[in-house]
Write an enzyme that holds these catalytic residues in place. Structure first.
Site, short mmCIF file in Angstrom:
data_model
loop_
_atom_site.label_atom_id
_atom_site.label_comp_id
_atom_site.label_asym_id
_atom_site.label_seq_id
_atom_site.Cartn_x
_atom_site.Cartn_y
_atom_site.Cartn_z
N SER A 220 4.86 1.73 -2.14
CA SER A 220 5.90 2.59 -1.58
C SER A 220 7.08 2.80 -2.53
CB SER A 220 6.36 2.06 -0.22
OG SER A 220 5.28 2.05 0.71
N GLU B 184 1.31 -5.52 -6.70
CA GLU B 184 1.30 -4.60 -5.57
C GLU B 184 1.05 -5.40 -4.28
OE1 GLU B 184 0.35 -0.29 -6.81
OE2 GLU B 184 -1.54 -1.28 -6.39
N HIS C 41 -7.47 -3.10 -8.16
CA HIS C 41 -6.58 -2.55 -7.13
C HIS C 41 -6.96 -3.15 -5.77
CE1 HIS C 41 -4.56 0.23 -4.43
NE2 HIS C 41 -3.78 0.54 -5.45
N GLY D 54 1.33 2.21 0.78
CA GLY D 54 1.11 3.32 1.71
C GLY D 54 1.76 3.11 3.07
N LYS E 192 -5.40 8.11 -6.60
CA LYS E 192 -6.43 7.64 -5.65
C LYS E 192 -7.45 8.76 -5.41
CE LYS E 192 -3.17 4.30 -3.87
NZ LYS E 192 -2.64 3.51 -2.76
N GLU F 61 -7.23 -1.89 -2.95
CA GLU F 61 -8.20 -1.11 -2.18
C GLU F 61 -9.62 -1.41 -2.66
OE1 GLU F 61 -6.24 2.64 -2.80
OE2 GLU F 61 -4.59 1.94 -1.54
N ASN G 92 -0.97 6.69 -9.55
CA ASN G 92 -2.36 6.48 -9.10
C ASN G 92 -2.67 7.53 -8.03
OD1 ASN G 92 -4.78 5.61 -8.12
ND2 ASN G 92 -4.05 3.64 -7.36
P1 13P Z 1 1.89 3.90 -2.48
O1 13P Z 1 2.92 4.21 -3.53
O2 13P Z 1 1.36 5.12 -1.79
O3 13P Z 1 2.38 2.84 -1.53
O4 13P Z 1 0.60 3.27 -3.24
C1 13P Z 1 0.80 2.23 -4.12
C2 13P Z 1 -0.46 1.99 -4.85
O5 13P Z 1 -1.42 1.48 -4.30
C3 13P Z 1 -0.53 2.39 -6.27
O6 13P Z 1 -1.66 1.87 -6.88
#
Ligand code: 13P
Length: 255
Positions: free
Chosen positions: A214, A168, A96, A174, A12, A98, A10
């Site tokens: 992560s 997740e 997601h 992150g 982002k 976010e 992803n």
């Molecule tokens: P990270 O791998 O940067 O923690 O992000 C995970 C994520 O949100 C994938 O959709």
């Protein structure tokens, strides 16, 4: 039952079109040889068309990061499943954290999107996950099972079987703080038990459940060794071909 692993990157809101094309080409060149795993990249919307073109003759799949549930209409700024299928996407990430936290995505909205994606031949990657506050309050299972029910509730069994779920935990995204393989397995197993209730044992055994939060080259193998972890949704570590390839190659010591 052995499920085919699926590793998705992803991206982002990172990378220009030129940067995304370069990364996609490198991932294609380095990952296409790993035949036992499905590999997917999820670029930003502006890069979807050129990257779908670049990867068209490769086994690498392309996902959008969001969609609207309607096929078309007066929804300024949105992209429909029809449009995403038209540019060549095979998958769409929905729900997601976010989008849930920053853009008001609701359980009901995620369910509508998953329904619409199947109507147009696309595979949803349905994200579920609890916040740290929810985990500390002992509400993890309540939250993720509610999210799963809402996302998949309107799907037929064969559509559930073809969907991808991504667990997740929000506190692991992150932050560099990965769920332990045992923590993740506990939730994955609970999600699969709920899939049995929703669609029966045979369907539940087909659904691939990714872990995200992560994921890095040095923790993927332990995560993938768990019986109900069938892949990864990778954020930061998907932004360089080197680390993403090492994650995709988790089974190949020599990669
Ligand atoms: P990270 O791998 O940067 O923690 O992000 C995970 C994520 O949100 C994938 O959709």
């Amino acid at each position: 039952m052995t499920r085919r692993p699926i590793i998705a990157g992803n991206w982002k809101m990172h990378l220009t079109v030129a940067e995304g094309l370069a990364l996609a080409s490198e991932i294609r060149n380095r990952c296409a040889r790993f035949r036992g795993v499905d590999v997917v990249v999820a670029p930003g919307a502006a890069s979807l068309y050129p990257i779908c073109q670049r990867l068209a003759d490769s086994p690498i799949g392309v996902a959008a990061q969001n969609c609207h549930h309607a096929a078309q209409g007066a929804y300024t700024g949105e992209l429909s499943p029809v449009q995403l299928a038209d540019v060549g996407c095979g998958y769409v990430i929905v729900g997601h954290s976010e989008r849930r936290q920053l853009f008001g995505e609701t359980d009901e909205g995620v369910g509508k999107k998953a329904r619409a994606l199947h109507d147009h031949g696309l595979t949803p990657i349905v994200c579920v996950g609890e916040t740290l506050v929810e985990r500390d309050a002992g509400r993890t299972l309540e939250v993720v099972l509610r999210q799963l029910d809402a996302a998949l509730g309107s799907l037929r069994p064969e559509e559930i079987a073809a969907s991808v779920v991504a667990y997740e935990p929000v506190w692991a995204i992150g932050t560099g703080r990965t769920a332990t393989p045992a923590q993740a397995q506990e939730i994955h197993a609970a999600l699969r038990t709920r899939l049995v209730a929703l669609a029966g044992e045979t369907v539940a055994q087909k659904v691939r459940i990714q872990y995200g939060g992560s994921v890095k080259p040095d923790n993927i193998r332990d995560l993938m060794s768990q019986p109900d972890i069938d892949g990864a949704l990778v954020g930061g570590a998907s932004l360089t071909a080197d680390s993403f390839t090492r994650i995709v190659a988790f089974e190949n010591e020599d990669a």
